[in-house]
Design a protein around this motif. Sequence first.
Motif, mmCIF file in Angstrom:
data_model
loop_
_atom_site.group_PDB
_atom_site.id
_atom_site.type_symbol
_atom_site.label_atom_id
_atom_site.label_comp_id
_atom_site.label_asym_id
_atom_site.label_seq_id
_atom_site.Cartn_x
_atom_site.Cartn_y
_atom_site.Cartn_z
ATOM 1 N N LEU A 9 0.818 -1.164 0.055
ATOM 2 C CA LEU A 9 0.077 -0.092 0.051
ATOM 3 C C LEU A 9 0.846 1.105 -0.049
ATOM 4 O O LEU A 9 1.917 1.363 0.840
ATOM 5 C CB LEU A 9 -1.171 -0.213 1.401
ATOM 6 N N GLY A 22 1.726 0.091 5.517
ATOM 7 C CA GLY A 22 2.514 0.966 6.221
ATOM 8 C C GLY A 22 1.977 1.882 7.214
ATOM 9 O O GLY A 22 0.859 1.970 7.393
ATOM 10 N N TYR A 54 3.383 5.838 9.645
ATOM 11 C CA TYR A 54 4.456 6.731 9.819
ATOM 12 C C TYR A 54 4.823 7.427 8.302
ATOM 13 O O TYR A 54 4.011 7.745 7.893
ATOM 14 C CB TYR A 54 5.718 6.383 10.606
ATOM 15 N N GLU A 55 6.078 7.358 7.883
ATOM 16 C CA GLU A 55 6.396 7.768 6.742
ATOM 17 C C GLU A 55 6.633 6.736 5.756
ATOM 18 O O GLU A 55 7.084 6.839 4.444
ATOM 19 C CB GLU A 55 7.512 8.960 6.722
ATOM 20 N N GLY A 56 6.012 5.552 6.028
ATOM 21 C CA GLY A 56 6.138 4.348 5.264
ATOM 22 C C GLY A 56 7.232 3.218 5.445
ATOM 23 O O GLY A 56 7.673 3.208 6.817
ATOM 24 N N SER A 115 -2.919 2.410 -4.419
ATOM 25 C CA SER A 115 -3.319 3.549 -3.531
ATOM 26 C C SER A 115 -4.857 3.308 -3.808
ATOM 27 O O SER A 115 -5.095 2.795 -4.845
ATOM 28 C CB SER A 115 -2.776 4.993 -4.172
ATOM 29 N N ILE A 116 -5.638 3.732 -2.752
ATOM 30 C CA ILE A 116 -7.015 3.822 -3.002
ATOM 31 C C ILE A 116 -7.417 5.149 -3.432
ATOM 32 O O ILE A 116 -8.555 5.696 -3.510
ATOM 33 C CB ILE A 116 -7.750 3.471 -1.621
ATOM 34 N N GLY A 117 -6.574 6.350 -3.503
ATOM 35 C CA GLY A 117 -6.865 7.478 -3.767
ATOM 36 C C GLY A 117 -5.777 8.433 -3.617
ATOM 37 O O GLY A 117 -4.922 8.377 -2.942
ATOM 38 N N TYR A 148 -4.683 11.022 -1.727
ATOM 39 C CA TYR A 148 -4.852 11.600 -0.377
ATOM 40 C C TYR A 148 -3.940 10.663 0.350
ATOM 41 O O TYR A 148 -3.721 9.565 0.150
ATOM 42 C CB TYR A 148 -6.484 11.903 0.206
ATOM 43 N N LEU A 192 -3.234 8.831 3.830
ATOM 44 C CA LEU A 192 -3.855 8.378 5.188
ATOM 45 C C LEU A 192 -2.571 8.221 6.326
ATOM 46 O O LEU A 192 -1.414 8.182 5.992
ATOM 47 C CB LEU A 192 -4.261 7.191 5.109
ATOM 48 N N GLY A 239 -2.130 5.495 7.858
ATOM 49 C CA GLY A 239 -1.598 4.310 7.744
ATOM 50 C C GLY A 239 -2.306 3.395 6.892
ATOM 51 O O GLY A 239 -3.336 3.688 6.129
ATOM 52 N N GLY A 240 -1.891 2.396 6.411
ATOM 53 C CA GLY A 240 -2.516 1.540 5.357
ATOM 54 C C GLY A 240 -3.780 0.716 5.748
ATOM 55 O O GLY A 240 -4.334 0.173 5.112
HETATM 56 N N1 SAH Z 1 5.728 9.227 3.169
HETATM 57 C C1 SAH Z 1 4.560 8.526 2.268
HETATM 58 C C2 SAH Z 1 3.412 8.368 3.050
HETATM 59 C C3 SAH Z 1 3.107 7.450 3.962
HETATM 60 S S1 SAH Z 1 1.720 7.414 4.591
HETATM 61 C C4 SAH Z 1 4.575 9.272 0.897
HETATM 62 O O1 SAH Z 1 4.982 10.263 0.923
HETATM 63 O O2 SAH Z 1 4.235 8.356 0.252
HETATM 64 C C5 SAH Z 1 1.926 6.076 5.848
HETATM 65 C C6 SAH Z 1 1.442 4.793 5.146
HETATM 66 O O3 SAH Z 1 -0.080 4.822 4.948
HETATM 67 C C7 SAH Z 1 1.608 4.139 3.982
HETATM 68 O O4 SAH Z 1 3.033 3.476 3.929
HETATM 69 C C8 SAH Z 1 0.844 3.381 3.150
HETATM 70 O O5 SAH Z 1 0.693 2.146 3.658
HETATM 71 C C9 SAH Z 1 -0.416 4.167 3.895
HETATM 72 N N2 SAH Z 1 -1.411 5.009 2.935
HETATM 73 C C10 SAH Z 1 -1.439 6.440 2.986
HETATM 74 N N3 SAH Z 1 -2.322 6.817 2.229
HETATM 75 C C11 SAH Z 1 -2.667 5.725 1.200
HETATM 76 C C12 SAH Z 1 -3.376 5.782 -0.040
HETATM 77 N N4 SAH Z 1 -4.077 6.700 -0.356
HETATM 78 N N5 SAH Z 1 -3.659 4.332 -0.367
HETATM 79 C C13 SAH Z 1 -3.141 3.594 0.126
HETATM 80 N N6 SAH Z 1 -2.301 3.592 1.270
HETATM 81 C C14 SAH Z 1 -1.952 4.487 1.812
#
Ligand code: SAH
Length: 240
Positions: free
Chosen positions: A111, A138, A140-142, A157-159, A161, A163, A165-166
């Motif tokens: 994710l 994931g 935190y920052e992944g 990705s689901i969209g 934006y 989140l 966390g995953g």
């Molecule tokens: N620093 C990363 C963001 C991490 S968000 C970046 O810039 O890409 C933290 C975790 O949330 C990600 O590792 C992922 O597992 C999940 N996540 C956040 N947004 C998501 C989205 N739109 N679709 C799927 N997973 C997402």
Amino acid sequence: MKFHIVTLFPESFSSYLNESILARAQKNKLIDFKFYNPRDFVKPTKTQTKHDKPYLRVDEKPYGGGPGMLIQAEPILKALTFIKNKIEKAQKNKVGERKGGTKNKIKIIHLSPSGKKFTNTYAAGVAKKFDHLIIVCGRYEGIDARVKKIFKGDELSIGDYVLTGGELAALVMIDTISRQVKGVLGNQDSVEEMRNASPDVYTRPEILVFNGKKYKVPTILLSGNHAKIEEWRAKQAKKF
Ligand code: SAH
């Protein structure tokens, strides 16, 4: 379909998965969930006790600097190795039982908000083709990027934006994929091709009164003319 979910927060799934259609599907053994916490794959250091904070840590600062923490590769790699071995072992015990001993088909989903967009078409495809889905959440920052290089899969990705966390993304995918698994919706007619594909749906009462105003069901739906009804629905429905 067996879902294997790698997550630091397995408890966040249970209330959603254990209600309604998904609960029934589990009871009927059409879908199944297993959770793996990366923390369970971290060994305490020799001098560490449970009272040490942080205990069994999985996060570290990012190389190159920047805010936030990352999940380290090793606990995730260990979890994925464990899952794959477990599936293979179960497979070996089953060979012979299944006709021709067909191999389990496994797909890994990583994710990420930067991944390819998850769609209904994708969900229908994996529901048909795979027996095991491994979803890596994931936080935190992944997660250290080497994980997806070692365990190749789809980055989704689901969209557009971000989140925290995953877990929510995993739930969205599990829900969407599960309703594509044969038998889950009970009435197979409900699945895509033949479903009640209309954004506007109506049920009793035929005339709804609210704040003194009357709201009627479109007459076409009361006509009994199924061809015309389908035509009306098709006109409104979004095509996936
Ligand atoms: N620093 C990363 C963001 C991490 S968000 C970046 O810039 O890409 C933290 C975790 O949330 C990600 O590792 C992922 O597992 C999940 N996540 C956040 N947004 C998501 C989205 N739109 N679709 C799927 N997973 C997402």
